[in-house]
Design a protein around this motif. Structure first.
Motif, PDB file in Angstrom:
ATOM      1  N   GLN A 109       7.440  53.813  72.025  1.00 42.98           N
ATOM      2  CA  GLN A 109       7.904  54.096  73.376  1.00 42.98           C
ATOM      3  C   GLN A 109       9.243  54.803  73.300  1.00 42.98           C
ATOM      4  O   GLN A 109       9.959  54.679  72.310  1.00 42.98           O
ATOM      5  CB  GLN A 109       8.118  52.777  74.132  1.00 42.98           C
ATOM      6  CG  GLN A 109       6.883  51.943  74.228  1.00 42.98           C
ATOM      7  CD  GLN A 109       6.440  51.796  75.667  1.00 42.98           C
ATOM      8  OE1 GLN A 109       7.164  51.272  76.501  1.00 42.98           O
ATOM      9  NE2 GLN A 109       5.256  52.280  75.956  1.00 42.98           N
ATOM     10  N   VAL A 165      12.805  57.574  82.603  1.00 45.03           N
ATOM     11  CA  VAL A 165      11.460  56.999  82.596  1.00 45.03           C
ATOM     12  C   VAL A 165      11.132  56.497  81.194  1.00 45.03           C
ATOM     13  O   VAL A 165      11.624  57.032  80.207  1.00 45.03           O
ATOM     14  CB  VAL A 165      10.378  58.022  83.031  1.00 45.03           C
ATOM     15  CG1 VAL A 165      10.662  58.558  84.421  1.00 45.03           C
ATOM     16  CG2 VAL A 165      10.256  59.164  82.045  1.00 45.03           C
ATOM     17  N   ARG A 166      10.329  55.454  81.174  1.00 43.83           N
ATOM     18  CA  ARG A 166       9.865  54.935  79.893  1.00 43.83           C
ATOM     19  C   ARG A 166       8.524  55.609  79.630  1.00 43.83           C
ATOM     20  O   ARG A 166       7.662  55.628  80.497  1.00 43.83           O
ATOM     21  CB  ARG A 166       9.701  53.425  80.011  1.00 43.83           C
ATOM     22  CG  ARG A 166       9.585  52.759  78.689  1.00 43.83           C
ATOM     23  CD  ARG A 166      10.257  51.375  78.719  1.00 43.83           C
ATOM     24  NE  ARG A 166      10.095  50.785  77.408  1.00 43.83           N
ATOM     25  CZ  ARG A 166      10.847  51.117  76.370  1.00 43.83           C
ATOM     26  NH1 ARG A 166      11.812  51.984  76.500  1.00 43.83           N
ATOM     27  NH2 ARG A 166      10.647  50.565  75.195  1.00 43.83           N
ATOM     28  N   ASP A 220       5.279  56.679  76.766  1.00 43.19           N
ATOM     29  CA  ASP A 220       4.544  56.315  75.563  1.00 43.19           C
ATOM     30  C   ASP A 220       4.437  57.536  74.660  1.00 43.19           C
ATOM     31  O   ASP A 220       4.160  58.629  75.134  1.00 43.19           O
ATOM     32  CB  ASP A 220       3.144  55.836  75.978  1.00 43.19           C
ATOM     33  CG  ASP A 220       2.459  55.092  74.863  1.00 43.19           C
ATOM     34  OD1 ASP A 220       2.232  55.717  73.800  1.00 43.19           O
ATOM     35  OD2 ASP A 220       2.158  53.900  75.041  1.00 43.19           O
ATOM     36  N   ALA A 274       3.221  61.359  86.225  1.00 40.61           N
ATOM     37  CA  ALA A 274       2.824  60.044  86.734  1.00 40.61           C
ATOM     38  C   ALA A 274       1.913  59.375  85.726  1.00 40.61           C
ATOM     39  O   ALA A 274       1.605  59.945  84.684  1.00 40.61           O
ATOM     40  CB  ALA A 274       2.096  60.205  88.070  1.00 40.61           C
ATOM     41  N   GLY A 275       1.474  58.175  86.049  1.00 37.73           N
ATOM     42  CA  GLY A 275       0.565  57.457  85.166  1.00 37.73           C
ATOM     43  C   GLY A 275       1.186  56.170  84.674  1.00 37.73           C
ATOM     44  O   GLY A 275       2.388  55.984  84.750  1.00 37.73           O
ATOM     45  N   ASP A 276       0.319  55.271  84.209  1.00 39.93           N
ATOM     46  CA  ASP A 276       0.819  54.011  83.669  1.00 39.93           C
ATOM     47  C   ASP A 276       0.001  53.654  82.444  1.00 39.93           C
ATOM     48  O   ASP A 276      -1.137  53.214  82.580  1.00 39.93           O
ATOM     49  CB  ASP A 276       0.694  52.910  84.732  1.00 39.93           C
ATOM     50  CG  ASP A 276       1.354  51.626  84.270  1.00 39.93           C
ATOM     51  OD1 ASP A 276       2.219  51.709  83.356  1.00 39.93           O
ATOM     52  OD2 ASP A 276       1.013  50.556  84.801  1.00 39.93           O
ATOM     53  N   PRO A 277       0.482  53.850  81.227  1.00 37.64           N
ATOM     54  CA  PRO A 277       1.821  54.393  80.961  1.00 37.64           C
ATOM     55  C   PRO A 277       1.876  55.913  81.148  1.00 37.64           C
ATOM     56  O   PRO A 277       0.840  56.570  81.185  1.00 37.64           O
ATOM     57  CB  PRO A 277       2.012  54.050  79.477  1.00 37.64           C
ATOM     58  CG  PRO A 277       0.635  54.111  78.907  1.00 37.64           C
ATOM     59  CD  PRO A 277      -0.272  53.619  79.986  1.00 37.64           C
ATOM     60  N   ARG A 278       3.079  56.420  81.262  1.00 37.28           N
ATOM     61  CA  ARG A 278       3.262  57.866  81.243  1.00 37.28           C
ATOM     62  C   ARG A 278       3.402  58.284  79.788  1.00 37.28           C
ATOM     63  O   ARG A 278       4.089  57.632  79.027  1.00 37.28           O
ATOM     64  CB  ARG A 278       4.522  58.233  82.014  1.00 37.28           C
ATOM     65  CG  ARG A 278       4.264  58.253  83.515  1.00 37.28           C
ATOM     66  CD  ARG A 278       5.525  58.132  84.270  1.00 37.28           C
ATOM     67  NE  ARG A 278       6.217  59.423  84.334  1.00 37.28           N
ATOM     68  CZ  ARG A 278       7.111  59.704  85.275  1.00 37.28           C
ATOM     69  NH1 ARG A 278       7.423  58.818  86.194  1.00 37.28           N
ATOM     70  NH2 ARG A 278       7.710  60.862  85.287  1.00 37.28           N
TER      71      ARG A 278
END
Ligand code: GDP
Ligand code: ZN
Length: 366
Positions: A46, A56-57, A59, A83-87
């Motif tokens: 990360q 922002v954190r 990956d 955007a996204g989780d994770p980005r």
């Protein structure tokens, strides 16, 4: 390297060193809707990326190949998903400079410690006797990264006599062609403005032995106690410090400071080119040697040895040069199988030559 906010799609990033060149390099990624950002910290897959929208954190799974030198590191400019989780970090921009060190002997690869560094401040304490060979070693690493080294003699308050201080500066200058040498005292607040001006607007790292005064310099440049400097504990006067979680910090006068823990215990890492720059005057002399592959040992027509004889080149410099070259060769040989094979071939060739010469001699003797 100065930033030009007008060229930037993300004005707040200019504080982090974003400039027209980065904007150009980023253009294709911007077209894909990705966000530019600078990595301020990396840990286990990360990273924290400063973007125009804040930190922002992200990956790094998509940009983590097997090659440890191609892993995202602090100082990289990256393209992150909006955007996204994770980005995910999609890619990083080609590096202008890279700071690499050899890892522990068990792992033979290099490790990338910092990217896109403009200035390497080599902190050298005036509290102890100057060890020029050590300075030269740090300078080789600094040059090798592609960044401009600057030597900062710290704790100048401990050398109150200006003539003595002047001599010390001159000694270091002689060992560091092409490198500005400054003296500062954080205790008295002297010389810090000059250092601040040198590093202003650029990306800087601090190198030097433990206790050299790096954290103190960082605090002085940052204008706050970001780095905790603790009292001297041990007998050899080494201070201990802890760093905050961010490894890339904005300087009040513009520019950023990178301070990754790994940068402290640096070793040489294929710094052959850097060694050449530290000893620029020797390489220049070597061009005048009769044999282009002169080892400056006892060859006839050796301009380097002639310079030592005439007193123009201090013998200490030549010794230090040889030592660093040998050290570098050992490291390279340990890590680069191809070079190892070449060295073996060279030994064989020399062995064969040696045998042929012996046989010729014997032949003549007969
Ligand atoms: P680092 O290990 O390189 O980060 O070194 P530190 O910044 O922790 O400093 C090591 C020790 O040197 C600490 O005890 C500092 O207080 C001391 N020190 C740093 N700068 C100066 C200075 O300008 N003058 C004097 N006399 N001591 C200093
Ligand atoms: Zn020579």
């Amino acid at each position: 390297m100065s930033s030009s906010p007008s060229s930037s799609a993300s004005p707040s990033l200019s504080a982090y060193g974003w400039d027209a060149g980065w904007a150009d390099a980023f253009a294709p990624h911007a077209a894909e809707g990705l966000l530019p950002g600078r990595v301020v910290r990396v840990d286990r897959g990360q990273c924290d990326v400063v973007t125009a929208d804040g930190t922002v954190r992200a990956d790094t799974a998509h940009v983590t190949p097997k090659d440890p030198l191609r892993v995202v590191c602090t100082g990289d400019w990256v393209a992150v998903e909006p955007a996204g989780d994770p980005r995910y970090v999609r890619t990083y921009l080609p590096r202008r400079t890279a700071f690499v060190r050899s890892t522990s002997s068990k792992r033979s690869e290099g490790q990338i410690l910092a990217a896109n560094v403009d200035h390497v401040v080599v902190a050298v304490s005036l509290a102890a006797e100057l060890e020029l060979a050590r300075v030269e070693r740090f300078l080789a690493l600094a040059w090798e990264s592609g960044a401009q080294p600057v030597v900062v003699l710290t704790k100048a308050d401990l050398v109150p006599d200006p003539v003595t201080l002047g001599h010390l500066v001159q000694d270091v200058e002689a060992a560091a062609p092409g490198v500005p040498v400054l003296s500062v005292s954080a205790a008295l607040g002297e010389g810090l403005d000059v250092l601040a001006a040198v590093v202003s607007g650029s990306t800087t790292v601090l190198l030097g032995q433990s206790g050299a005064g790096k954290s103190t310099l960082a605090n002085a440049l940052l204008g706050e106690d970001v780095m905790e400097v603790q009292a001297i504990r041990d007998i050899d006067g080494k201070g201990r410090h802890t760093t905050t979680t961010r490894n890339l910090l904005v300087l009040p006068g513009g520019g950023v400071l990178i301070d990754t823990p790994g940068l402290r215990g640096v070793g040489l890492w294929d710094a052959g080119h850097g060694v050449g720059q530290v000893f620029a005057e020797i390489e220049e002399l070597a061009a005048e040697c009769r044999f282009h592959d002169c080892a400056h040992e006892r060859e006839p027509g050796c301009a380097v040895l002639a310079a030592v004889d005439s007193g123009e080149l201090p013998e200490r410099r030549l010794d230090s040069y040889r030592k660093l070259l040998r050290e570098n060769q050992r490291i390279v040989a340990k890590t680069d199988a191809r070079l190892r094979a070449e060295i073996r071939k060279e030994w064989k060739r020399r062995g064969a030559e040696g045998r042929a010469a012996m046989e010729a001699k014997r032949g003549r003797a007969r």
